[in-house]
Design a protein around this motif. Structure first.
Motif, PDB file in Angstrom:
ATOM      1  N   THR A   1       0.833  -1.196   0.000  1.00  0.00           N
ATOM      2  CA  THR A   1       0.000   0.000   0.000  1.00  0.00           C
ATOM      3  C   THR A   1       0.872   1.251   0.000  1.00  0.00           C
ATOM      4  OG1 THR A   1      -1.683  -1.207   1.237  1.00  0.00           O
ATOM      5  CG2 THR A   1      -1.833   1.196   1.241  1.00  0.00           C
TER       6      THR A   1
ATOM      7  N   GLU B   1      -8.527   1.622  -7.185  1.00  0.00           N
ATOM      8  CA  GLU B   1      -7.809   1.152  -5.996  1.00  0.00           C
ATOM      9  C   GLU B   1      -8.245  -0.256  -5.625  1.00  0.00           C
ATOM     10  OE1 GLU B   1      -7.580   3.925  -2.800  1.00  0.00           O
ATOM     11  OE2 GLU B   1      -6.524   5.369  -4.033  1.00  0.00           O
TER      12      GLU B   1
ATOM     13  N   GLY C   1       0.221 -12.189   0.922  1.00  0.00           N
ATOM     14  CA  GLY C   1       0.455 -13.284   1.847  1.00  0.00           C
ATOM     15  C   GLY C   1      -0.832 -13.768   2.499  1.00  0.00           C
TER      16      GLY C   1
HETATM   17  N1  LIG Z   1      -7.451  -2.358  -2.614  1.00  0.00           N
HETATM   18  C1  LIG Z   1      -7.672  -2.670  -1.328  1.00  0.00           C
HETATM   19  N2  LIG Z   1      -8.916  -2.600  -0.806  1.00  0.00           N
HETATM   20  C2  LIG Z   1      -9.133  -2.898   0.485  1.00  0.00           C
HETATM   21  N3  LIG Z   1      -8.191  -3.271   1.359  1.00  0.00           N
HETATM   22  C3  LIG Z   1      -6.921  -3.380   0.890  1.00  0.00           C
HETATM   23  C4  LIG Z   1      -6.598  -3.084  -0.458  1.00  0.00           C
HETATM   24  N4  LIG Z   1      -5.276  -3.257  -0.635  1.00  0.00           N
HETATM   25  C5  LIG Z   1      -4.794  -3.655   0.563  1.00  0.00           C
HETATM   26  N5  LIG Z   1      -5.783  -3.716   1.485  1.00  0.00           N
HETATM   27  C6  LIG Z   1      -5.593  -4.080   2.900  1.00  0.00           C
HETATM   28  O1  LIG Z   1      -4.590  -3.251   3.429  1.00  0.00           O
HETATM   29  C7  LIG Z   1      -3.719  -3.985   4.286  1.00  0.00           C
HETATM   30  C8  LIG Z   1      -2.297  -3.826   3.824  1.00  0.00           C
HETATM   31  O2  LIG Z   1      -2.114  -4.523   2.606  1.00  0.00           O
HETATM   32  P1  LIG Z   1      -0.756  -4.541   1.789  1.00  0.00           P
HETATM   33  O3  LIG Z   1      -1.046  -5.177   0.491  1.00  0.00           O
HETATM   34  O4  LIG Z   1      -0.176  -3.187   1.784  1.00  0.00           O
HETATM   35  O5  LIG Z   1       0.143  -5.522   2.676  1.00  0.00           O
HETATM   36  P2  LIG Z   1       1.624  -6.002   2.472  1.00  0.00           P
HETATM   37  O6  LIG Z   1       2.412  -5.489   3.593  1.00  0.00           O
HETATM   38  O7  LIG Z   1       2.080  -5.679   1.111  1.00  0.00           O
HETATM   39  O8  LIG Z   1       1.466  -7.587   2.660  1.00  0.00           O
HETATM   40  P3  LIG Z   1       2.099  -8.818   1.844  1.00  0.00           P
HETATM   41  O9  LIG Z   1       3.423  -9.099   2.443  1.00  0.00           O
HETATM   42  O10 LIG Z   1       1.161  -9.944   2.138  1.00  0.00           O
HETATM   43  O11 LIG Z   1       2.141  -8.461   0.402  1.00  0.00           O
HETATM   44  C9  LIG Z   1      -4.235  -5.413   4.263  1.00  0.00           C
HETATM   45  O12 LIG Z   1      -5.003  -5.617   5.426  1.00  0.00           O
HETATM   46  C10 LIG Z   1      -5.109  -5.506   3.049  1.00  0.00           C
HETATM   47  O13 LIG Z   1      -6.160  -6.402   3.266  1.00  0.00           O
END
Ligand SMILES: Nc1ncnc2c1ncn2[C@@H]1O[C@H](COP(=O)(O)OP(=O)(O)OP(=O)(O)O)[C@@H](O)[C@H]1O
Ligand SMILES: [Mg+2]
Lengths: 508, 340
Positions: free
Chosen positions: A50, B339, A411
């Motif tokens: 994110t 998004e 993940g």
């Molecule tokens: N487009 C979206 N709509 C709703 N929630 C989202 C969206 N993208 C991410 N999230 C939520 O935001 C949080 C952070 O997600 P993110 O993808 O940034 O994690 P990450 O640190 O990259 O994890 P990973 O190591 O699994 O890739 C998670 O709880 C996810 O469910």
């Protein structure tokens, strides 16, 4: 070449991003200096992707400032970020499969000078030039869908270089790479930093972090949990910083007590999508109560092998016996009903229905059985209860069980699949890259679950490109090379060197 | 795109080899035409000229469909776009009395309908099949409500003969002695082909239709690309509608598109979402219509219902035989979430 006086090229100040039900980033601040590799660590769902998407202009922050090269910026779209020299390789590749490498590279920034006309010749030359300059060899005229993932990765990097990116974001670039490909990538990364490029590097593999980064930042629950210096850190200390507790990186297991064979494969032959023989006469046996690890460099037929075994791909020849039944050429449903669990390699394509809720995804393998279905009508309460329990047990980070699978972090998607496949009693577990893209804390948990299954008498077939994973879990190791099992070793004899040699095709 | 073959010779033989079926079919068609011309020149010219004109609204509709889908928007409202454009162009002809202005108004009507579809599909993220259906129902309703019998126009487009070119035997009277919209349709086939496959805009459009997120990540505005394509495509469908009232019949009848908008979609699929392929499909159907007329005219001993059903039988055969082997743009029909 870490240099604490190098100018700051990218700075996030107090970035906050709220998704429905999740605070993905909570006042995150981060700095990146010129020519350094900053490793960004964090559990699944910690908010890494994110934050990167925000720095790339794809998502818009609710609060906070972004500074690029000393200037405060508002990024309306990725175009704004690209214009300021930011490039990103996404966790899930952003390539158009039916277009050529060169077309993908120039897309959106086509070579100018010829009016409206698309100059493919020049595009091909530019790609060749870049690939020579950086030692990233690739044929610009092949279509991307015909490339293995390692090369697709390369296309993504060339894409960023073509746009003259001097701030490069790499979101889990090594998750799908073989160790050799990963080393190649690290060489390129160092090459780039020598030229003044600054890199943010996300990974779940702590060894890689210690090996390549100049500085480490850790996110936890959407916040910066701390920073670390790779010189003074260890895998254990990083894991603890990430997860917030001690993580046991070694798998703790007793001697296996193998019983009767559950899976017997004789002379299996399978063709790949281009009709070449990818699996050439493969035979193996997995017994109840043991873990057979299949090691091998990706692309030696593992995918076709597992797909044929689970009924997703036609078999050319050979026989498969599962728990005494002939499962040769049977449909996936039939094989599932023989008490087989399958964790597929491609979670987005074969593991989940992206548009379904987590609750529905968690019953995909048995929704038509009681208690989830009564006389062809689904019992929503049972499905919800099942989901609530599994989400808790497997620590899936989600705002609700009714969230669509598509909005989970990488993940956490994987955890949903693992939870589903472990949620009913089975005789055979086929796990293909079960921990790809998963954080260390969850890997520990999933590994313990696999061992617990084994101890309960399940036959486990583990296919993994991670040699560490194979060596720490397996009771026997089968090495796959060029469509065959070239050798099967008991774990005591399977040293890293020996398996490595076998994987490279030389008889040990 | 076979651009970097080592020598020109091998590139040429490679091209021939890759397109061997196409070349074979082409040779058979040319042979058959020459043979027919040698047997009966008058009827052959009449049938071929009619083929081209019958194919005009079909190819215009198919171009509209494929431009939309290439950018990721499915358009099943072509029928409605054409019908409304036919009607409005007809009214313009009646009240303004200038065919060219009427033609432009017809195209604008189609473009407006395209804008409506884009609004529903892109901005409101509505189901695109429903969006297209809305347009079809709207067009039937509007034209039915405002239609009054007995309006007369000051004529329709006459053929324009292209000087000496029109004197070439067989080719001249068929290709170079046509009314303007028919010429325009042929030009558009090549223009759309060029734009889609040889310009930046085309590359971006196809990327948006295949993988909008990938396009977004390289700074392409997905929404804008879809809007512009769907609106331009609507204008082309508008030309197809205007053809019916300004060039084909010369007056308006209720539901006069008579399924051409849907047939255009079948032709688009037949042509594998390429303008040249769609043109081949449109000519095939145009030929069947022309043959149909000719057979009824010359009183062959077949029941007219059977002959009349030829184009529809061909649709079924063509779709059953060819669809399995072609592939639609991957993101066609899917709204894009920024998004998501
Ligand atoms: N487009 C979206 N709509 C709703 N929630 C989202 C969206 N993208 C991410 N999230 C939520 O935001 C949080 C952070 O997600 P993110 O993808 O940034 O994690 P990450 O640190 O990259 O994890 P990973 O190591 O699994 O890739 C998670 O709880 C996810 O469910
Ligand atoms: Mg992520």
């Amino acid at each position: 070449m870490s240099d604490n006086d190098a100018p700051i090229v990218l700075e996030a100040k107090g970035i906050t991003k709220q998704f429905p039900g999740v605070l993905a980033n909570d006042k995150v601040s981060l700095t990146l200096r010129r020519g350094e590799i900053l490793a960004l660590l964090g559990e699944n769902g910690a908010g890494k992707s994110t934050l990167m998407n925000i720095l790339y202009g794809l998502y818009h922050p609710d609060q906070g400032e972004i500074w690029i090269k000393g200037e405060q910026v508002t990024l309306h779209s990725p175009g704004d970020a690209i214009a300021r020299g930011v490039g990103m390789v996404h966790q899930h590749f952003q390539l158009v499969p039916v277009m050529t490498v060169a077309e993908n590279v120039i897309l959106g920034a086509e070579p100018a000078g010829s009016g409206l006309h698309l100059n493919r010749r020049e595009a091909n030359q530019r790609v060749r030039g870049l690939s020579q300059q950086y030692g990233l060899s690739i044929d610009p005229t092949v279509e991307v869908e015909d490339l293995p993932v390692g090369l697709q990765q390369r296309v993504e990097i060339i894409k960023a270089l073509y746009r003259n990116a001097d701030i490069l974001i790499l979101d889990e670039p090594t998750a799908v790479l073989t160790p050799q490909e990963a080393n190649e990538l690290f060489r390129i990364m160092h090459d780039l930093t020598e030229r003044g490029v600054s890199i943010i590097f996300i990974t779940h593999k702590l060894k890689e972090v210690l090996a390549v980064s100049d500085r480490i930042a850790v996110l936890r629950g959407g916040r910066v949990a701390g920073t670390a210096d790779p010189k003074t850190s260890t895998e254990a200390s990083l894991a603890e910083l990430m997860v917030g507790r001690k993580v046991i990186l070694q798998v703790d297991k007793d001697e296996a007590r193998p019983a009767a064979p559950v899976l017997t494969i004789t002379d299996m032959q399978v063709r790949d999508d281009r009709k070449h023989l990818a699996v050439k006469s493969l035979s193996l046996e997995v017994h109840a109560g043991e873990i057979l690890g299949v090691a091998g460099v990706q692309g030696n037929g593992q995918r076709e092998f597992v797909e044929a075994l689970t009924g997703l791909r036609a078999m050319e020849a050979g026989q498969v016996i599962i728990a005494g039944e002939d499962a040769t050429g049977k449909l996936p449903r039939y094989i599932t009903e023989l008490d087989v669990a399958h964790i597929p390699e491609d979670r987005e394509k074969h593991g989940l229905v992206m548009g379904y809720t987590i609750a529905d995804n968690l019953v995909l393998n048995r929704y038509y059985h009681s208690p989830f279905s009564r006389r062809a009508v689904l019992d929503r309460d049972e499905i919800a209860e099942n989901a609530a329990q599994l989400v808790k047990q497997f620590d899936v980070r989600t705002p609700s069980i009714y969230t669509h699978a598509s909005s989970l972090s990488g993940g956490n998607k994987q955890k949903v699949i693992v939870a589903r496949e472990f949620s009913r009693p089975v005789k055979l577990l086929i796990a293909n890259q079960p921990t790809r893209g998963i954080d260390v804390g969850s890997i520990e948990f999933i590994h313990n679950q696999i061992v617990a299954q084994r101890d309960a008498g399940v036959a486990v077939l583990l296919v993994s490109a991670e040699l560490d994973e194979i060596l720490s879990l397996s009771d026997r190791v089968a090495v796959m090379f060029d469509g065959r099992i070239v050798k099967t070793l008991p774990i005591e004899e399977a040293t890293r060197e020996r398996v490595g040699l076998l994987m490279a095709g030389s008889e040990a | 795109m076979e651009l970097t073959a080592p020598t020109t010779r091998s590139a040429a033989t490679g091209w021939v080899f890759k397109n061997k079926w196409l070349l074979l079919i082409g040779a058979i068609v040319v042979g058959a035409i020459v043979y027919a011309y040698a047997t009966n020149d008058r009827v052959t010219v009449a049938v071929l000229a009619s083929t081209l004109r019958q194919s005009t609204p079909l190819i215009l509709g198919a171009l509209c469909g494929l431009i939309g889908e290439r950018s990721g928007v499915v358009n099943i409202g072509i029928e409605g776009q054409m019908l409304l454009a036919a009607f409005v162009a007809f009214l313009a002809n009646v009240y303004i009395g200038n065919l060219w202005i009427a033609l432009i108004i017809g195209a604008l009507t189609g473009a407006l309908m395209g804008a409506l579809l884009a609004f529903m599909a892109v901005t409101l993220k509505m189901d695109q099949i429903i969006g297209g259906t809305v347009i079809n129902i709207l067009a039937v309703g509007l034209t039915g409500y405002f239609y009054t019998a007995g309006l007369v126009t000051k004529g329709k487009f006459a053929p324009i003969s292209l000087g000496p070119l029109a004197d070439i035997p067989l080719i001249g009277p068929v290709l170079f002695n046509n009314p303007p919209i028919t010429y325009l349709a042929i030009i558009l086939v090549f223009a759309v082909h060029y734009v889609l496959f040889h310009t930046r805009w085309g590359l971006r459009t196809r990327a948006v239709g295949e993988h909008p997120r990938a396009a977004d990540t390289v700074g392409i505005n997905v929404f804008r690309t879809r809007y512009i394509n769907v609106i331009l495509a609507g204008a082309i469908a508008g030309l197809g509608g205007a053809f019916l009232t300004l060039e084909g019949v010369g007056s308006f009848e209720r539901l006069m598109t008579n399924g051409r908008g849907f047939l255009a979609l079948a032709i688009m699929i037949f042509g594998k979402w390429t303008p040249l392929g769609a043109w081949a499909g449109a000519l095939l159907f145009g030929f069947l219509y022309a043959l149909n007329t000719q057979l009824q005219f010359s009183g062959v001993g077949l029941p007219p219902q059977l002959i009349g059903s030829l184009p529809y039988l061909a649709t079924i055969l063509v779709l059953a035989g060819f669809v399995g082997r072609s592939r639609a743009p991957a993101a066609s029909g899917q709204p894009y979430e920024t998004e998501g």
